[in-house]
Design a protein around this motif. Structure first.
Motif, mmCIF file in Angstrom:
data_model
loop_
_atom_site.group_PDB
_atom_site.id
_atom_site.type_symbol
_atom_site.label_atom_id
_atom_site.label_comp_id
_atom_site.label_asym_id
_atom_site.label_seq_id
_atom_site.Cartn_x
_atom_site.Cartn_y
_atom_site.Cartn_z
ATOM 1 N N VAL A 9 13.180 -57.519 -96.643
ATOM 2 C CA VAL A 9 14.539 -57.382 -96.107
ATOM 3 C C VAL A 9 14.929 -58.637 -95.336
ATOM 4 O O VAL A 9 16.000 -59.220 -95.544
ATOM 5 C CB VAL A 9 14.618 -56.133 -95.198
ATOM 6 C CG1 VAL A 9 15.940 -56.094 -94.435
ATOM 7 C CG2 VAL A 9 14.428 -54.870 -96.025
ATOM 8 N N ALA A 10 14.050 -59.092 -94.427
ATOM 9 C CA ALA A 10 14.355 -60.266 -93.613
ATOM 10 C C ALA A 10 14.487 -61.524 -94.465
ATOM 11 O O ALA A 10 15.383 -62.354 -94.238
ATOM 12 C CB ALA A 10 13.276 -60.460 -92.548
ATOM 13 N N GLU A 11 13.607 -61.691 -95.447
ATOM 14 C CA GLU A 11 13.657 -62.882 -96.301
ATOM 15 C C GLU A 11 14.924 -62.923 -97.145
ATOM 16 O O GLU A 11 15.446 -63.994 -97.450
ATOM 17 C CB GLU A 11 12.419 -62.924 -97.196
ATOM 18 C CG GLU A 11 11.134 -63.238 -96.446
ATOM 19 C CD GLU A 11 9.892 -62.977 -97.288
ATOM 20 O OE1 GLU A 11 8.821 -63.522 -96.947
ATOM 21 O OE2 GLU A 11 9.981 -62.202 -98.271
ATOM 22 N N ASN A 12 15.436 -61.758 -97.537
ATOM 23 C CA ASN A 12 16.679 -61.722 -98.300
ATOM 24 C C ASN A 12 17.855 -62.217 -97.468
ATOM 25 O O ASN A 12 18.757 -62.867 -97.990
ATOM 26 C CB ASN A 12 16.963 -60.300 -98.797
ATOM 27 C CG ASN A 12 16.510 -60.085 -100.226
ATOM 28 O OD1 ASN A 12 17.145 -60.528 -101.170
ATOM 29 N ND2 ASN A 12 15.371 -59.416 -100.374
ATOM 30 N N VAL A 13 17.834 -61.911 -96.192
ATOM 31 C CA VAL A 13 18.936 -62.331 -95.323
ATOM 32 C C VAL A 13 18.789 -63.788 -94.921
ATOM 33 O O VAL A 13 19.766 -64.548 -94.936
ATOM 34 C CB VAL A 13 18.998 -61.426 -94.069
ATOM 35 C CG1 VAL A 13 20.032 -61.949 -93.068
ATOM 36 C CG2 VAL A 13 19.344 -60.000 -94.476
ATOM 37 N N HIS A 14 17.563 -64.191 -94.568
ATOM 38 C CA HIS A 14 17.351 -65.559 -94.084
ATOM 39 C C HIS A 14 15.951 -66.019 -94.484
ATOM 40 O O HIS A 14 14.981 -65.811 -93.744
ATOM 41 C CB HIS A 14 17.512 -65.593 -92.556
ATOM 42 C CG HIS A 14 17.517 -66.986 -91.991
ATOM 43 N ND1 HIS A 14 18.488 -67.914 -92.296
ATOM 44 C CD2 HIS A 14 16.667 -67.603 -91.129
ATOM 45 C CE1 HIS A 14 18.241 -69.040 -91.646
ATOM 46 N NE2 HIS A 14 17.140 -68.875 -90.934
ATOM 47 N N PRO A 15 15.808 -66.635 -95.659
ATOM 48 C CA PRO A 15 14.473 -67.005 -96.148
ATOM 49 C C PRO A 15 13.840 -68.164 -95.387
ATOM 50 O O PRO A 15 12.639 -68.385 -95.518
ATOM 51 C CB PRO A 15 14.738 -67.396 -97.611
ATOM 52 C CG PRO A 15 16.180 -67.753 -97.673
ATOM 53 C CD PRO A 15 16.871 -66.929 -96.640
ATOM 54 N N ALA A 16 14.606 -68.894 -94.591
ATOM 55 C CA ALA A 16 14.083 -70.109 -93.943
ATOM 56 C C ALA A 16 13.841 -69.861 -92.459
ATOM 57 O O ALA A 16 14.733 -70.067 -91.622
ATOM 58 C CB ALA A 16 15.067 -71.263 -94.125
ATOM 59 N N GLY A 17 12.650 -69.382 -92.108
ATOM 60 C CA GLY A 17 12.277 -69.300 -90.698
ATOM 61 C C GLY A 17 12.638 -67.980 -90.049
ATOM 62 O O GLY A 17 13.175 -67.062 -90.660
ATOM 63 N N GLU A 18 12.335 -67.877 -88.727
ATOM 64 C CA GLU A 18 12.487 -66.641 -87.964
ATOM 65 C C GLU A 18 13.794 -66.575 -87.185
ATOM 66 O O GLU A 18 14.196 -65.489 -86.769
ATOM 67 C CB GLU A 18 11.323 -66.514 -86.964
ATOM 68 C CG GLU A 18 9.953 -66.411 -87.616
ATOM 69 C CD GLU A 18 9.696 -65.032 -88.197
ATOM 70 O OE1 GLU A 18 9.805 -64.050 -87.449
ATOM 71 O OE2 GLU A 18 9.431 -64.941 -89.407
ATOM 72 N N MET A 19 14.458 -67.705 -86.972
ATOM 73 C CA MET A 19 15.653 -67.737 -86.128
ATOM 74 C C MET A 19 16.907 -67.928 -86.980
ATOM 75 O O MET A 19 16.899 -68.648 -87.982
ATOM 76 C CB MET A 19 15.561 -68.862 -85.098
ATOM 77 C CG MET A 19 14.321 -68.808 -84.221
ATOM 78 S SD MET A 19 14.156 -67.259 -83.277
ATOM 79 C CE MET A 19 15.549 -67.432 -82.148
ATOM 80 N N VAL A 20 17.969 -67.237 -86.586
ATOM 81 C CA VAL A 20 19.273 -67.398 -87.234
ATOM 82 C C VAL A 20 20.276 -67.831 -86.176
ATOM 83 O O VAL A 20 20.047 -67.673 -84.973
ATOM 84 C CB VAL A 20 19.743 -66.089 -87.904
ATOM 85 C CG1 VAL A 20 18.802 -65.704 -89.021
ATOM 86 C CG2 VAL A 20 19.881 -64.963 -86.890
ATOM 87 N N CYS A 21 21.392 -68.374 -86.622
ATOM 88 C CA CYS A 21 22.421 -68.852 -85.700
ATOM 89 C C CYS A 21 23.677 -68.000 -85.877
ATOM 90 O O CYS A 21 24.247 -67.943 -86.974
ATOM 91 C CB CYS A 21 22.726 -70.326 -85.979
ATOM 92 S SG CYS A 21 23.863 -71.048 -84.760
ATOM 93 N N ILE A 22 24.095 -67.331 -84.809
ATOM 94 C CA ILE A 22 25.285 -66.484 -84.836
ATOM 95 C C ILE A 22 26.305 -67.068 -83.867
ATOM 96 O O ILE A 22 26.096 -67.069 -82.650
ATOM 97 C CB ILE A 22 24.965 -65.024 -84.431
ATOM 98 C CG1 ILE A 22 23.788 -64.481 -85.232
ATOM 99 C CG2 ILE A 22 26.204 -64.150 -84.584
ATOM 100 C CD1 ILE A 22 24.072 -64.323 -86.692
ATOM 101 N N ASN A 23 27.404 -67.582 -84.429
ATOM 102 C CA ASN A 23 28.460 -68.181 -83.608
ATOM 103 C C ASN A 23 27.907 -69.204 -82.612
ATOM 104 O O ASN A 23 28.255 -69.223 -81.427
ATOM 105 C CB ASN A 23 29.243 -67.090 -82.858
ATOM 106 C CG ASN A 23 30.025 -66.198 -83.805
ATOM 107 O OD1 ASN A 23 30.501 -66.650 -84.843
ATOM 108 N ND2 ASN A 23 30.153 -64.917 -83.464
#
Length: 643
Positions: A412-426
């Protein structure tokens, strides 16, 4: 083992479950729940994604055995089911698919129907004629003609041509075919799992009217609020393992459920405050513990156990769109475009301008070209003629109804963001697991493969992937399919707050009416009209243009003579000969009964007597009308065979 006593045959109740429990090794989806279904009830089953709605339907259909439960049912209870997804491996004509619902008797009927077509194309083929003659004899001996007539009647009711190949049908007509297959066995209870998925709006309205007129008990799952309000006359709410029955329509249920949850929250707040006070008391110093009340200690232990067993209401998803730079004021300019597919015009001479901040709904019949129009607007495909021009600084995010953007091999997590553990929201960093909790995915589920996700969970996952992408043009192709109602309503709120441009294909009337500022309607044959606001104005115009629904093809039960003059005339069976003699008198008696009842109900005295039941008599009148019509059709077909 489940205890299965039999309900009394005179009871209105068809099926009753007690102490129904299912866990699958995790939290109980059903926890000593109870369920009753009675004749002519149209029950909508509501609950969040993952609560166990589809599991309950599978239990009632005999596909899944519960961990515990006692069931009572009428003798020989028949349950039919319309699945959520259309099977991909179904071959044959519409007639053959529908006949499958008859079980073993279907094979001979389907083979006869198939040979009728062959002899029509090759009347000189003696081998086919001989096979047809053998089948006619077999049908005579087994009363198979009545079953064939039954298939024809069902096809007539759902307004389908039995000669068409199933694979050639639109998604909506495939659903109609599967509905007919479920109805052919004359079920006492019909289960429907998201029946409006893949239907266009006129198709949904047809289904609404069909289901409202049926005497079959219905239990259905749907996220379409307009459909629920129109069809359902009872609500069954699945919440934290418990089934609660509401004797009202959907709008009334919403008001009463909100009051119930508010009362529950107040009670829990009082309980939690008392528990906190008792925890403080038990932790006082040694002197207080020496003099403490042992009954109070026992009460505290009981409160702790009660709090541990409480299942808190599942939180709501948090759908936050990532901001993007502003696009130019003019987003898309369309100048006189046309597009043809398989020599059929989908779009002819269409022009429009889409401005920043427009929220546009795209509607039309299945196969009219809605997704094609989206792709033309996005310049994914080129028009046959005309031009599409994009404005400046466009950043597009696309929600695909087929969810092809999801990779089955990834978590599930890899489908949303395959590159690393951190995402950027706004502009702010967040851990991917924290972000996914906003979409109701636990850390355990986020690390798991997506293969076990339900349809609604996959839709939420795709929204999580989509909203991570900064966009000033949001393109949604059937975004509400499989989502629970609370998530649909939350999505509505976010789209209303969205400052960018929205292009959306949807069949959800409430969703369209609540969100869009204008509607583009594909009318067929290349014609496109634009309307201000949601889809209601288009629907009114569409109904005015098409008038009353017409049957796809008027059909009578086929006879050898009707198929081809080269087929020898078959003789009537004994049962058919008897019917030919008795039907005229039966029709005359039914017409006399109908006229007498109609005259009684037309008098003022009828309504002044408490002995009369207008509702029951109106239903009886409708039933008589249907019986007379069916009898006339049967008589006409029998007379045709004797000519």
């Amino acid at each position: 083992m489940l205890h299965r006593p039999i309900l009394h045959s005179l009871s209105n109740v068809l099926l009753s479950y007690r102490n129904l429990t299912v866990s699958f090794g995790g939290p109980k989806l059903l926890d000593d729940a109870g369920l009753t279904i009675a004749k002519r009830e149209r029950i909508c089953l509501l609950g969040r994604n993952g609560e166990g709605k589809s599991t309950l339907l599978r239990i009632l259909n005999g596909e899944v055995q519960p961990d515990k439960g006692e069931i009572e049912s009428i003798p020989n209870l028949r349950v039919g089911k319309l699945e959520q997804e259309v099977p991909t491996a179904l071959d044959g004509t519409v007639f053959e698919i529908v006949a499958q619902g008859l079980g073993q008797a279907a094979e001979t009927i389907a083979q006869y129907h198939h040979l009728l077509h062959e002899i029509g194309e090759r009347p000189e083929d003696e081998n086919v004629a001989a096979q047809l003659d053998d089948l006619q004899h077999e049908l005579d001996q087994t009363d198979g003609w009545a079953l064939e007539h039954k298939v024809e009647n069902i096809l007539d009711r759902v307004e389908l041509d039995g000669d068409l190949e199933f694979a050639s049908l639109s998604g909506g007509n495939k659903r109609r075919t599967l509905l007919a297959r479920a109805l052919i066995a004359e079920p006492h209870i019909l289960l429907l799992d998201e029946p409006t998925n893949h239907l266009d709006i006129p198709g949904i309205q047809w289904l609404e009217e069909f289901l409202r007129k049926t005497d079959i008990a219905l239990l259905f799952v749907s996220h379409d609020r307009a459909f629920i309000q129109r069809v359902g006359n009872k609500i069954l709410d699945l919440d934290r393992g418990q089934l609660t029955r509401w004797e009202c329509d959907y709008d009334t249920y919403l008001e009463r459920k909100a009051e119930l949850l508010a009362g529950e929250a107040k009670q829990q707040a009082v309980f939690d405050k008392k528990l906190a006070e008792e925890e403080v008391w038990i932790r006082k110093g040694i002197q207080a513990r020496r003099t403490r009340n042992e009954g109070r200690v026992r009460s505290l232990k009981k409160m702790r156990e009660e709090r541990a067993q409480r299942r808190d209401l599942q939180g709501k998803a948090k759908l936050d769109l990532s901001d993007a730079q502003l696009s130019g004021r003019k987003v898309i300019s369309v100048d006189d475009i046309s597009y043809t597919w398989n020599d059929q015009p989908l779009i002819e001479n269409f022009s429009t301008t889409i401005w920043r901040g427009d929220k546009i709904g795209i509607v039309g019949l299945n196969g009219s070209g809605k997704t094609t129009l989206l792709n033309l607007l996005l310049k994914e495909i080129d028009p046959g003629s005309g031009t599409v021009t994009h404005g400046t600084k466009l950043e597009v995010a696309y929600f695909d109804q087929h969810r092809a953007q999801l990779d089955e091999k990834l978590s599930v997590a890899e489908n949303v963001h395959p590159a690393g553990e951190m995402v950027c929201i706004n502009g702010k960093p967040r851990h991917i697991l924290s972000y996914l909790q906003d979409f109701l995915f636990t850390p355990h589920v986020s690390r798991s493969p997506i293969t076990k996700l339900s349809g609604g969970e996959r839709a939420r996952l795709l929204l999580a992937k989509l909203f991570l992408q900064p966009a000033n043009v949001l393109v949604l192709d059937e975004p509400t399919n499989d989502l629970d109602i609370e998530t649909v309503e939350l999505l509505e709120e976010r789209l209303l707050e969205y400052s960018g441009t929205l292009l959306m294909v949807s069949h959800d009337r409430s969703f369209l009416n609540n969100v869009v500022t204008s509607t583009i309607a594909l009318e067929g044959d290349g014609r496109i009209e634009e309307y201000v606001g949601g889809c209601d104005t288009w629907l009114e115009n569409h109904r005015a243009k098409v008038g009353q629904p017409k049957k796809a093809k008027e059909k009578t039960a086929p006879s050898p003579q009707a198929a081809t003059p080269d087929i020898p005339k078959r003789t009537l069976s004994n049962k058919e000969r008897e019917a030919l003699k008795t039907l005229p008198a039966e029709i005359e008696n039914m017409e006399a009964e109908m006229n007498a009842l109609s005259n009684r109900m037309a008098s003022a005295e009828y309504y002044q007597s408490s002995d009369n039941d207008p509702l029951a008599d109106a239903k009886k009148l409708e039933s008589l009308e249907n019986q007379i019509l069916e009898a006339y059709e049967e008589l006409e077909q029998l007379e045709e065979l004797t000519r």
